[in-house]
Design a protein around this motif. Sequence first.
Motif, PDB file in Angstrom:
ATOM      1  N   MET A   1     142.464  39.709  -1.890  1.00 44.89           N
ATOM      2  CA  MET A   1     143.444  40.683  -1.732  1.00 44.89           C
ATOM      3  C   MET A   1     142.899  41.980  -1.566  1.00 44.89           C
ATOM      4  N   ILE A   2     143.319  43.006  -0.529  1.00 41.44           N
ATOM      5  CA  ILE A   2     143.098  44.124  -0.243  1.00 41.44           C
ATOM      6  C   ILE A   2     143.994  45.100  -0.676  1.00 41.44           C
ATOM      7  N   ALA A   3     143.874  45.982  -1.747  1.00 41.74           N
ATOM      8  CA  ALA A   3     144.758  47.138  -2.052  1.00 41.74           C
ATOM      9  C   ALA A   3     144.473  48.396  -1.360  1.00 41.74           C
ATOM     10  N   CYS A   4     145.495  49.086  -0.923  1.00 42.78           N
ATOM     11  CA  CYS A   4     145.495  50.436  -0.103  1.00 42.78           C
ATOM     12  C   CYS A   4     145.886  51.470  -0.809  1.00 42.78           C
ATOM     13  N   TYR A   5     145.017  52.400  -1.268  1.00 46.02           N
ATOM     14  CA  TYR A   5     145.591  53.426  -1.883  1.00 46.02           C
ATOM     15  C   TYR A   5     145.975  54.731  -0.987  1.00 46.02           C
ATOM     16  N   ALA A   6     147.190  55.049  -1.131  1.00 43.97           N
ATOM     17  CA  ALA A   6     147.908  55.989  -0.108  1.00 43.97           C
ATOM     18  C   ALA A   6     148.856  56.852  -0.618  1.00 43.97           C
ATOM     19  N   ARG A   7     148.419  57.668  -1.730  1.00 44.88           N
ATOM     20  CA  ARG A   7     149.423  58.330  -2.369  1.00 44.88           C
ATOM     21  C   ARG A   7     149.998  59.538  -1.352  1.00 44.88           C
ATOM     22  N   GLY A   8     150.975  59.793  -1.528  1.00 45.73           N
ATOM     23  CA  GLY A   8     151.585  60.991  -0.497  1.00 45.73           C
ATOM     24  C   GLY A   8     152.900  60.502  -0.020  1.00 45.73           C
ATOM     25  N   GLY A   9     154.002  61.322   0.341  1.00 42.39           N
ATOM     26  CA  GLY A   9     155.134  61.114   0.632  1.00 42.39           C
ATOM     27  C   GLY A   9     155.431  60.987   2.043  1.00 42.39           C
ATOM     28  N   VAL A  26     142.303  42.479   9.636  1.00 40.98           N
ATOM     29  CA  VAL A  26     142.377  41.859   8.335  1.00 40.98           C
ATOM     30  C   VAL A  26     143.521  40.643   8.256  1.00 40.98           C
ATOM     31  N   ASP A  27     143.155  39.619   7.399  1.00 45.78           N
ATOM     32  CA  ASP A  27     144.244  38.534   7.461  1.00 45.78           C
ATOM     33  C   ASP A  27     144.305  38.218   5.920  1.00 45.78           C
ATOM     34  N   ASP A  28     143.640  39.078   5.218  1.00 49.58           N
ATOM     35  CA  ASP A  28     143.876  38.886   3.607  1.00 49.58           C
ATOM     36  C   ASP A  28     145.462  39.268   3.089  1.00 49.58           C
ATOM     37  N   GLU A  29     145.992  39.130   2.003  1.00 46.53           N
ATOM     38  CA  GLU A  29     147.065  39.649   1.267  1.00 46.53           C
ATOM     39  C   GLU A  29     146.857  41.074   1.141  1.00 46.53           C
ATOM     40  N   VAL A  30     147.704  41.876   1.429  1.00 45.99           N
ATOM     41  CA  VAL A  30     147.764  43.409   1.608  1.00 45.99           C
ATOM     42  C   VAL A  30     148.579  44.016   0.411  1.00 45.99           C
ATOM     43  N   PRO A  62     142.333  43.706  -7.123  1.00 50.45           N
ATOM     44  CA  PRO A  62     141.970  43.275  -5.754  1.00 50.45           C
ATOM     45  C   PRO A  62     140.535  42.889  -5.638  1.00 50.45           C
ATOM     46  N   ASP A  63     140.149  42.245  -4.484  1.00 49.74           N
ATOM     47  CA  ASP A  63     138.739  42.258  -4.028  1.00 49.74           C
ATOM     48  C   ASP A  63     138.277  43.577  -3.481  1.00 49.74           C
ATOM     49  N   GLU A  64     139.066  44.244  -2.911  1.00 45.74           N
ATOM     50  CA  GLU A  64     138.672  45.486  -2.232  1.00 45.74           C
ATOM     51  C   GLU A  64     140.001  46.612  -2.402  1.00 45.74           C
ATOM     52  N   LEU A  65     139.193  47.809  -2.553  1.00 47.78           N
ATOM     53  CA  LEU A  65     140.303  48.954  -2.456  1.00 47.78           C
ATOM     54  C   LEU A  65     139.964  50.041  -1.375  1.00 47.78           C
ATOM     55  N   VAL A  66     141.029  50.128  -0.642  1.00 44.28           N
ATOM     56  CA  VAL A  66     140.802  50.960   0.499  1.00 44.28           C
ATOM     57  C   VAL A  66     141.471  52.398  -0.037  1.00 44.28           C
ATOM     58  N   VAL A  67     140.647  53.546   0.272  1.00 44.38           N
ATOM     59  CA  VAL A  67     141.164  54.615  -0.431  1.00 44.38           C
ATOM     60  C   VAL A  67     141.440  55.589   0.851  1.00 44.38           C
TER      61      VAL A  67
END
Length: 261
Positions: A1-9, A26-30, A62-67
Motif C-alpha cells: 500500500m502507498i500512502a500519499c501525504y498531501a496536507r493543504g486545502g 502505480v497499481d497498489d492500493e493508494v 504503508p509500504d511507501e510514503l509519498v510526500v
Amino acid sequence: MIACYARGGGLGHLTRLRSFLHTLAVDDEVVVLSDSPFAADPRVSSGWTVRPASADLAALAPDELVVDAFPAGLKGELTRIPSGIRVTHLARLLRWDAYRLLLPGDAPRFDRTFLLEPLDPAHEAHLRAVSDEVATLTLADPPCEPLDVHGWVIVHSGPDAETLELLAYARDMAAMEGASPPLTLISPRRPDGLPPGVAHLDAYPACPPGPGVERVVTAGGFNAVRQFAPWQDRHRILPFPRTLDDQYTRATRARAPARAR
C-alpha cells in the motif's frame, strides 16, 4: 500500500498525485492523507482511499510514503516517519527562504526525491543532503477527453477574488486586442460576482484544450503551467502571491521561450 501525504486545502496536491501515480503506473492500493475538500470529488480521487492528513502512519503501515511538495509537511509538522517505510518526495518550486524557516531539526530523510521542475539552488541542495537518490521526473496526465469549449477559457479553482481577477485580466487582453471571444470560466464553483456573458463550467480535468479553445488564462500554479505547456502560444499566465509557492518565478520561466522566438 502507498500512502500519499498531501496536507493543504487546494486542488494542486491532488492533481499532482494523480499525475505522479499515472506516470509511475502505480497499481497498489493508494491512501491519500489530505484535508482538502476536493478529495471528496470522485473525478479527483477515484480509486483512492482518503484519510485525514493527521492519520497515524504507524497504524496505516504503508509500504511507501509519498510526500508532496513540502519536504517536512506544510508547516514543518512531518518529522518522525516510522521505520520500514520507503519515503519518496515530490519536489516542486518553493519560496525556499520562507519554507526553510519551518524545517524542524529532525526533518525527514528520503529514499528518493523526484525533481518535478527546477528548484531554488538552496532548496535542491537541502534535498540532495537528505535523499539517498535524486532524479528528475516529467509527469504525464491520465488520458482524458479534450475540453470541448469555443473561445477563451479561464481556469482556476479559487479563491473567488483571484478567479474574478483572472477574468478581468482576460477581458482586458481581449479589449486590447480588439477581440470579443466567448469567455468560459472552468472552476469547481461559480463565484459570486461572475460578470454577465461569462459562462461557467465545472470540468475536471481542464486539459487538454480542444480545437475550439483559442486562449487559456490561468494563474502560475505548478499544474496549470505544466499541463498547458504544449499550448504555450495560447496560454497566458497571471501569477498570484503565495506564502510558499513561487508563482512569479515559474511564470517568468514559462514565458521565456515565447519571448525568445
